[in-house]
Design a protein around this motif. Structure first.
Motif, mmCIF file in Angstrom:
data_model
loop_
_atom_site.group_PDB
_atom_site.id
_atom_site.type_symbol
_atom_site.label_atom_id
_atom_site.label_comp_id
_atom_site.label_asym_id
_atom_site.label_seq_id
_atom_site.Cartn_x
_atom_site.Cartn_y
_atom_site.Cartn_z
ATOM 1 N N ALA A 7 0.831 -1.206 0.000
ATOM 2 C CA ALA A 7 0.000 0.000 0.000
ATOM 3 C C ALA A 7 0.864 1.253 0.000
ATOM 4 O O ALA A 7 0.553 2.237 -0.682
ATOM 5 N N ILE A 8 1.970 1.219 0.735
ATOM 6 C CA ILE A 8 2.889 2.356 0.783
ATOM 7 C C ILE A 8 3.491 2.610 -0.597
ATOM 8 O O ILE A 8 3.721 3.754 -0.989
ATOM 9 N N LEU A 9 3.728 1.559 -1.367
ATOM 10 C CA LEU A 9 4.277 1.729 -2.710
ATOM 11 C C LEU A 9 3.223 2.198 -3.712
ATOM 12 O O LEU A 9 3.533 2.964 -4.622
ATOM 13 N N ILE A 10 1.991 1.765 -3.557
ATOM 14 C CA ILE A 10 0.951 2.060 -4.548
ATOM 15 C C ILE A 10 0.324 3.442 -4.359
ATOM 16 O O ILE A 10 -0.008 4.107 -5.337
ATOM 17 N N LEU A 11 0.166 3.895 -3.134
ATOM 18 C CA LEU A 11 -0.522 5.167 -2.887
ATOM 19 C C LEU A 11 0.097 6.369 -3.618
ATOM 20 O O LEU A 11 -0.636 7.155 -4.225
ATOM 21 N N PRO A 12 1.425 6.557 -3.616
ATOM 22 C CA PRO A 12 1.971 7.688 -4.384
ATOM 23 C C PRO A 12 1.743 7.557 -5.889
ATOM 24 O O PRO A 12 1.564 8.555 -6.581
ATOM 25 N N LEU A 13 1.693 6.324 -6.389
ATOM 26 C CA LEU A 13 1.434 6.134 -7.823
ATOM 27 C C LEU A 13 0.025 6.556 -8.199
ATOM 28 O O LEU A 13 -0.199 7.108 -9.279
ATOM 29 N N ILE A 14 -0.938 6.308 -7.316
ATOM 30 C CA ILE A 14 -2.318 6.720 -7.585
ATOM 31 C C ILE A 14 -2.397 8.243 -7.696
ATOM 32 O O ILE A 14 -3.018 8.781 -8.617
ATOM 33 N N CYS A 15 -1.746 8.942 -6.776
ATOM 34 C CA CYS A 15 -1.735 10.412 -6.832
ATOM 35 C C CYS A 15 -0.998 10.916 -8.060
ATOM 36 O O CYS A 15 -1.392 11.920 -8.663
ATOM 37 N N THR A 16 0.062 10.235 -8.453
ATOM 38 C CA THR A 16 0.813 10.619 -9.644
ATOM 39 C C THR A 16 -0.055 10.505 -10.882
ATOM 40 O O THR A 16 -0.096 11.417 -11.716
ATOM 41 N N VAL A 17 -0.763 9.390 -11.010
ATOM 42 C CA VAL A 17 -1.625 9.183 -12.178
ATOM 43 C C VAL A 17 -2.730 10.240 -12.218
ATOM 44 O O VAL A 17 -3.031 10.798 -13.285
ATOM 45 N N MET A 18 -3.324 10.537 -11.072
ATOM 46 C CA MET A 18 -4.371 11.564 -11.041
ATOM 47 C C MET A 18 -3.840 12.924 -11.476
ATOM 48 O O MET A 18 -4.470 13.623 -12.278
#
Length: 192
Positions: A7-18
């Motif tokens: 989850a720690i790895l995926i959360l910044p990627l979600i914000c990046t994509v947005m």
């Protein structure tokens, strides 16, 4: 504990994509949505890092997770996550610094046309540093360290048209070159 690390790895990627989606496709997304998503992401990751630090210090060796993604004869390349005591402490420091930087950046970039792009770059940098901290082998370390260098270069060049006295564009390239030379020297020293 593996779920927290993923989850720690995926959360910044979600914000990046947005943020990238809002910037590159000219979607009318409020700056408040991108800002709040990024800040909430940092706060959640900070809370998860505290939980992860308690788990890492309770375990003797921390947490190791490996996934083999390329196997050819005796050669096997694996992607892994290593969450031991040192990596968790570094991650906790990274999250505290990142949270402060994003709080300050909200006011600095409030009226900038690069608001969404900036937060996309910052969250991509956060992802690459997180992946670098939790990387379990040398190849991952070099890949994510290089990605951090690219993100730093992009962040340095973001407002270069506003700053004419400092000539930021000419300063960003040597920093990126030094980072890549450092990555190459790390590979050379560890493989010798």
């Amino acid at each position: 504990m593996p779920e927290i690390t993923i989850a720690i790895l995926i959360l910044p990627l979600i914000c990046t994509v947005m943020a990238f989606y809002a910037h590159f496709f000219k979607v009318a997304v409020s700056q408040n949505i991108i800002k709040n998503c990024s800040l909430i992401n940092n706060i959640i990751c900070l809370i998860l890092s505290v939980i992860l630090s308690f788990s890492a210090f309770a375990a003797e060796d921390g947490f190791h997770s490996f996934c083999s993604w390329l196997t050819s004869g005796e050669l096997s390349l694996s992607f892994g996550i290593l969450a031991d005591r040192i990596s968790v402490i570094f991650y906790l420091i990274l999250m505290v610094i990142s949270l402060f930087i994003q709080f300050v950046s909200v006011k600095f970039y409030k009226k900038s046309k690069h608001f969404n792009l900036y937060f996309g770059y910052v969250n991509l940098f956060l992802f690459s540093m997180t992946a670098f901290i939790f990387s379990s082998n040398l190849i991952q370390s070099v890949i994510f360290s290089s990605l951090s260098g690219v993100c730093a270069y992009l962040l340095l060049n973001l407002n270069s048209e506003k700053i004419t006295k400092l000539n930021v564009k000419s300063a960003a390239i040597p920093r990126w070159t030094i980072t890549d030379k450092g990555d190459t020297s790390i590979v050379y020293v560890t493989s010798a």
